[in-house]
Write an enzyme that holds these catalytic residues in place. Structure first.
Site, PDB file in Angstrom:
ATOM      1  N   LYS A 200       0.867  -1.039   0.004  1.00 26.35           N
ATOM      2  CA  LYS A 200       0.135   0.012   0.036  1.00 26.35           C
ATOM      3  C   LYS A 200       0.900   1.261   0.010  1.00 26.35           C
ATOM      4  O   LYS A 200       0.703   2.117  -0.695  1.00 26.35           O
ATOM      5  CB  LYS A 200      -0.899  -0.091   1.214  1.00 26.35           C
ATOM      6  N   GLU A 206      10.605  -4.788   4.056  1.00 26.05           N
ATOM      7  CA  GLU A 206      10.669  -6.281   3.580  1.00 26.05           C
ATOM      8  C   GLU A 206      10.131  -6.274   2.226  1.00 26.05           C
ATOM      9  O   GLU A 206      11.086  -7.246   1.435  1.00 26.05           O
ATOM     10  CB  GLU A 206       9.731  -7.140   4.569  1.00 26.05           C
ATOM     11  N   GLY A 261      -4.597  -1.980   5.057  1.00 29.59           N
ATOM     12  CA  GLY A 261      -4.116  -3.034   4.678  1.00 29.59           C
ATOM     13  C   GLY A 261      -4.617  -4.337   5.015  1.00 29.59           C
ATOM     14  O   GLY A 261      -4.755  -4.995   4.177  1.00 29.59           O
ATOM     15  N   ARG A 262      -5.073  -4.599   6.255  1.00 32.29           N
ATOM     16  CA  ARG A 262      -5.454  -5.937   6.590  1.00 32.29           C
ATOM     17  C   ARG A 262      -6.900  -6.048   6.108  1.00 32.29           C
ATOM     18  O   ARG A 262      -7.518  -7.064   6.478  1.00 32.29           O
ATOM     19  CB  ARG A 262      -5.349  -5.940   8.229  1.00 32.29           C
ATOM     20  N   GLU A 347      -3.966  -6.391  15.190  1.00 33.74           N
ATOM     21  CA  GLU A 347      -3.599  -5.066  14.787  1.00 33.74           C
ATOM     22  C   GLU A 347      -4.673  -4.178  14.917  1.00 33.74           C
ATOM     23  O   GLU A 347      -4.568  -2.913  15.146  1.00 33.74           O
ATOM     24  CB  GLU A 347      -2.952  -5.375  13.252  1.00 33.74           C
ATOM     25  N   HIS A 378      -3.172 -32.832  18.912  1.00 34.77           N
ATOM     26  CA  HIS A 378      -1.868 -33.830  19.405  1.00 34.77           C
ATOM     27  C   HIS A 378      -0.732 -32.791  20.122  1.00 34.77           C
ATOM     28  O   HIS A 378       0.497 -33.129  19.829  1.00 34.77           O
ATOM     29  CB  HIS A 378      -1.494 -34.605  18.290  1.00 34.77           C
ATOM     30  N   LYS A 501       9.603  -0.282  13.414  1.00 32.99           N
ATOM     31  CA  LYS A 501      10.231   0.026  12.127  1.00 32.99           C
ATOM     32  C   LYS A 501      11.047   1.018  12.287  1.00 32.99           C
ATOM     33  O   LYS A 501      12.280   1.015  11.642  1.00 32.99           O
ATOM     34  CB  LYS A 501       9.080   0.414  11.067  1.00 32.99           C
TER      35      LYS A 501
HETATM   36  O1  F6P Z   1       2.525  -4.423   9.789  1.00 37.20           O
HETATM   37  C1  F6P Z   1       2.345  -3.163   9.736  1.00 37.20           C
HETATM   38  C2  F6P Z   1       1.771  -2.845   8.394  1.00 37.20           C
HETATM   39  O2  F6P Z   1       1.708  -1.422   8.247  1.00 37.20           O
HETATM   40  C3  F6P Z   1       0.553  -3.529   8.201  1.00 37.20           C
HETATM   41  O3  F6P Z   1      -0.827  -2.602   8.533  1.00 37.20           O
HETATM   42  C4  F6P Z   1       0.342  -3.703   6.571  1.00 37.20           C
HETATM   43  O4  F6P Z   1      -0.558  -4.652   6.212  1.00 37.20           O
HETATM   44  C5  F6P Z   1       1.740  -4.004   6.355  1.00 37.20           C
HETATM   45  O5  F6P Z   1       2.679  -3.441   7.162  1.00 37.20           O
HETATM   46  C6  F6P Z   1       2.248  -3.759   5.066  1.00 37.20           C
HETATM   47  O6  F6P Z   1       2.129  -2.477   4.607  1.00 37.20           O
HETATM   48  P1  F6P Z   1       2.409  -2.152   3.038  1.00 37.20           P
HETATM   49  O7  F6P Z   1       0.948  -2.839   2.365  1.00 37.20           O
HETATM   50  O8  F6P Z   1       2.303  -0.551   3.121  1.00 37.20           O
HETATM   51  O9  F6P Z   1       3.743  -2.661   2.344  1.00 37.20           O
END
Ligand code: F6P
Length: 537
Positions: A200, A206, A261-262, A347, A378, A501
């Site tokens: 987003k 990452e 995002g979620r 979250e 189990h 972060k």
């Molecule tokens: O984990 C934090 C977060 O900001 C989430 O809310 C989001 O879904 C994720 O990082 C990924 O963010 P982006 O889509 O901006 O890379």
């Protein structure tokens, strides 16, 4: 204690102590109609909450709280675009992505429709062979690079809908640990692989690291720089950053700041779902979610499934002492559901500050966890049955399981029902003593006793289809929203994630140069020194 009015809180506290003095089995003995009275249907889902530690009086009090908080009014506001995400001054319009309140929000919905049309063109082109890899080969694999909301939802849905009719194989890369990407790409052919970079913000470390490495993998595998556009797409709100990264604007699909995002798997973040399962499946997923939206919007409080789920969570966590909530899908296809719901619920509602900025002393979101049955049986079910930590649970299952071995499917169902029954009945002192006596080991009686009465719901559907899955996910989304209103927190921000972060960026610099290591606390500094030494060339 939550922020509910003192009168309702007193009534609920009284109801909780009355019900804690009884077992759930007692409640069944008192009321033979309990299953019918405590079951609801919505959008292809069936909810049986008769094994909750609840009676009609307690339920009525909870429904009174829901009305006091005007949950229905708040949900209507949400779907009509009120800026309920107050700390980010935004709406949270994931419901619009499946057409809910489209007439009220005609301008935004026309953007959604345009995006869906572009997605469909792409999906059709890839499936028909109109769009191919650089060497002219058909695409066989699609890789989603993203994290959090840009990963967990599509990953869970692709897993749930995977079958022999899949159109493309779907893969996911999320962790910045290089082994994640290396393992996924090791078995793939660059010439037949389409990569979607989902972010987003297009600033997530990452995702950008993995996108860069994936691009290197493509070029090292024979895809020329000029042909990269055929292999790499992006989904983002940040077109400038995507362009700077080198992704053509016409290969970018939009996101909007009014989609969290979620809550975003219904947007172009779900492209991989459509590429994997087909456009019809993606549309059916949206339709199933829309059916749950309409149910949540128009159904009175007492029959409103997501609202009831939120009330049970309030009840179990705040009045019956549940410390965690366990999600137990009796379906391997739903093996990723708990991970998805962890982000959705924790979250969203894992907050310690209310909408007025005041500290909340009571727990907010429960810790959510779980995994596909029967595997957990189990492992951690021992703690559930005999440990002394309180929990609540949802057992989820499709009644049918496709064209599979019926005998194995029957065993799966028997295990689900057995666990639900065992959660309820436990084993009484008398039965434990009788069992111990029958084994000529009376001293073991305390070890055979289980308290039972663990509050849980059964949630089932005829089969896991795109539509029932869409409805299930939407039910949990709305449960999360309703709970946020009851807890008086903002379900749509995530300031807690930012802290790690920011510090992560500082420490990355320190690991590169060693500069500033002494300014860290002694423990982190020692670990950083050890890392630098271990990685010295
Ligand atoms: O984990 C934090 C977060 O900001 C989430 O809310 C989001 O879904 C994720 O990082 C990924 O963010 P982006 O889509 O901006 O890379």
């Amino acid at each position: 204690m939550t922020e509910i009015g003192s009168e309702a809180a007193v009534a609920l506290t009284a109801a909780a102590s009355r019900l804690q003095a009884m077992t759930v089995s007692d409640l069944f003995e008192q009321d033979a109609t309990r299953v019918a009275a405590f079951s609801r249907k919505a959008a292809g889902l069936h909810l049986d909450f008769s094994k909750q530690r609840l009676d009609q009086d307690a339920l009525n009090t909870l429904l009174g709280v829901a009305k006091q908080f005007d949950l229905s009014g708040a949900f209507k506001q949400l779907t009509e675009g009120a800026p309920l995400n107050i700390t980010e001054r935004r709406a949270a319009l994931h419901t619009l992505l499946r057409g809910t309140a489209a007439e009220t929000l005609a301008t935004q919905y026309s953007d959604v429709r345009d995006c869906l049309a572009r997605m469909r063109l792409l999906v059709d082109a890839v499936h028909s062979g109109g769009r191919r890899g650089h060497s002219g080969s058909l695409f066989s694999d699609v890789v989603n690079i993203g994290i959090g909301g840009s990963d967990l939802g599509p990953r869970m849905v692709c897993r749930a809908l995977d079958n022999e009719h899949r159109r493309l194989r779907a893969h996911f890369i999320s962790n910045v640990d290089p082994h994640d990407l290396d393992t996924v790409l090791a078995d793939l052919n660059p010439a037949t692989t389409l990569i979607i970079v989902c972010s987003k913000t297009f600033t997530t470390e990452e995702t950008l690291t993995n996108a860069l490495r994936a691009r290197q993998w493509l070029t090292a595998g024979g895809v020329s720089h000029a042909a990269l556009a055929q292999h790499v797409l992006a989904v983002t709100t940040n077109l400038d950053a995507a362009a700077e990264f080198g992704i053509d604007i016409d290969q970018c699909y939009p996101m909007w700041d009014w989609v969290g995002g979620r809550y975003s798997l219904w947007s172009a973040i779900g492209l991989i779902i459509a590429l994997h399962s087909g456009w019809g499946a993606f549309e059916a997923l949206l339709a199933g979610a829309n059916a749950m939206d309409e149910h949540a919007l128009s159904t009175p409080y007492a029959d409103n499934m997501p609202m009831l789920l939120a009330l049970f969570e309030l009840w179990n966590t705040h009045y019956l002492g549940a410390e965690t909530h366990v999600v137990l899908p009796y379906s391997q296809r739903l093996e990723k559901l708990a991970e998805f719901l962890q982000q959705l619920t924790m979250e969203s509602n894992g907050k310690r500050v209310n909408l007025e900025g005041q500290t909340i002393s009571a727990p907010t979101a429960p810790v959510l966890w779980g995994s596909a049955g029967t595997i957990g049986q189990h492992s951690y079910y021992q703690l559930l049955h005999q440990g002394n930590r309180e929990f609540s649970a949802d057992l989820i299952m499709p009644l049918t399981n496709g064209d599979v071995d019926l005998d194995a499917h029957r065993k799966l169902a028997a295990n689900a029902f057995a666990q639900s029954r065992a959660f309820m009945i436990g084993r009484s002192t008398e039965d434990a003593q009788a069992l111990a006596a029958s084994r000529q080991q009376p001293e073991l009686a305390p070890h055979f006793e289980m308290p039972g009465s663990h509050p849980h719901s059964l949630l089932w559907c005829d089969a896991i289809t795109p539509a029932t899955l869409g409805a299930l996910i939407a039910a949990y989304e709305h449960k999360t929203f309703f709970l946020s209103r009851l807890l008086n927190v903002n379900a749509f921000d995530q300031w807690g994630v930012e802290l790690g972060k920011v510090i992560g960026r500082q420490i990355r610099g320190i690991l590169e140069t060693g500069d500033g290591i002494d300014a860290l606390d002694p423990s982190t500094a020692a670990a950083a020194r050890a890392w630098i030494t271990a990685n010295r060339a």
